[in-house]
Design a protein around this motif. Structure first.
Motif, mmCIF file in Angstrom:
data_model
loop_
_atom_site.group_PDB
_atom_site.id
_atom_site.type_symbol
_atom_site.label_atom_id
_atom_site.label_comp_id
_atom_site.label_asym_id
_atom_site.label_seq_id
_atom_site.Cartn_x
_atom_site.Cartn_y
_atom_site.Cartn_z
ATOM 1 N N ALA A 22 -40.155 -28.045 -37.995
ATOM 2 C CA ALA A 22 -39.039 -29.170 -39.104
ATOM 3 C C ALA A 22 -39.255 -27.716 -40.272
ATOM 4 N N GLN A 42 -34.048 -29.037 -30.605
ATOM 5 C CA GLN A 42 -33.545 -27.841 -31.943
ATOM 6 C C GLN A 42 -33.729 -26.426 -30.913
ATOM 7 N N CYS A 72 -39.961 -30.427 -32.964
ATOM 8 C CA CYS A 72 -38.547 -31.146 -32.977
ATOM 9 C C CYS A 72 -37.316 -30.864 -32.230
ATOM 10 N N VAL A 81 -42.959 -34.417 -34.359
ATOM 11 C CA VAL A 81 -43.778 -34.913 -33.118
ATOM 12 C C VAL A 81 -45.198 -33.599 -33.185
ATOM 13 N N THR A 104 -38.229 -32.015 -42.490
ATOM 14 C CA THR A 104 -38.173 -33.668 -41.461
ATOM 15 C C THR A 104 -37.492 -32.696 -40.473
ATOM 16 N N CYS A 105 -37.056 -32.838 -39.331
ATOM 17 C CA CYS A 105 -36.166 -31.727 -37.929
ATOM 18 C C CYS A 105 -34.576 -32.330 -38.631
ATOM 19 N N ASN A 157 -32.070 -33.718 -37.303
ATOM 20 C CA ASN A 157 -31.487 -34.656 -37.204
ATOM 21 C C ASN A 157 -31.783 -35.844 -38.646
ATOM 22 N N GLY A 158 -33.291 -35.328 -39.201
ATOM 23 C CA GLY A 158 -33.817 -36.466 -39.883
ATOM 24 C C GLY A 158 -35.203 -37.322 -39.275
ATOM 25 N N SER A 159 -35.216 -37.063 -37.883
ATOM 26 C CA SER A 159 -36.480 -37.809 -37.524
ATOM 27 C C SER A 159 -38.036 -37.613 -37.943
ATOM 28 N N THR A 160 -39.218 -36.990 -37.732
ATOM 29 C CA THR A 160 -40.312 -36.576 -38.454
ATOM 30 C C THR A 160 -40.638 -36.095 -36.585
#
Length: 126
Positions: free
Chosen positions: A61, A53, A50, A40, A32-33, A35-38
């Motif tokens: 990621a 980032q 990400c 793109v 994951t990125c 920040n915890g997001s999946t």
């Protein structure tokens, strides 16, 4: 000119060997990125996976939920031939799915097995 071709071929092979594979975490999940997001994945190479980032490798990621570092895993190949087909086996290794003994005579019109089918390399192919 004769020197450039081998160098070009080696360069292409090196790039392809590095590009193969997919990053996977120790628990089998995808990274994951930060920040915890999946990431793109919009099939647009200009969009970083990400956002915010960074760019290049920093924008990818590289964080695992379990705390491990992602490793590149190559896809398992099926058999050794194109199309994922199983490789050949010797006549002594071939079996018939109906349990009969395979017959390998020179006449191609004669079926190899008692049920009229061809002999296979393993029981899994029956």
């Amino acid at each position: 000119m004769l020197f450039i071709r081998p160098v070009l071929v080696l360069f292409i092979v090196a790039i392809l060997s590095v590009c193969e594979g997919k990053k996977v975490c120790a628990d089998g999940s995808t990274p994951t990125c930060e920040n915890g997001s999946t990431p793109v994945r919009d099939q647009n190479r200009s969009t970083p996976p990400c956002p915010g980032q960074g760019s290049g490798r920093m924008g990818k990621a590289n964080t695992c939920v379990d705390g491990s570092t992602p490793t590149k895993v190559k896809k398992a190949k099926k058999g050794g031939r194109r199309g994922g087909r199983q490789g050949r086996c010797s006549k002594s290794e071939k079996i018939c799915c109906d349990g009969s003994t395979p017959s390998f005579d020179q006449n191609r019109n004669t079926p190899q097995c008692g049920d009229g089918e061809r002999a296979t390399c393993s029981r899994d192919l029956c």
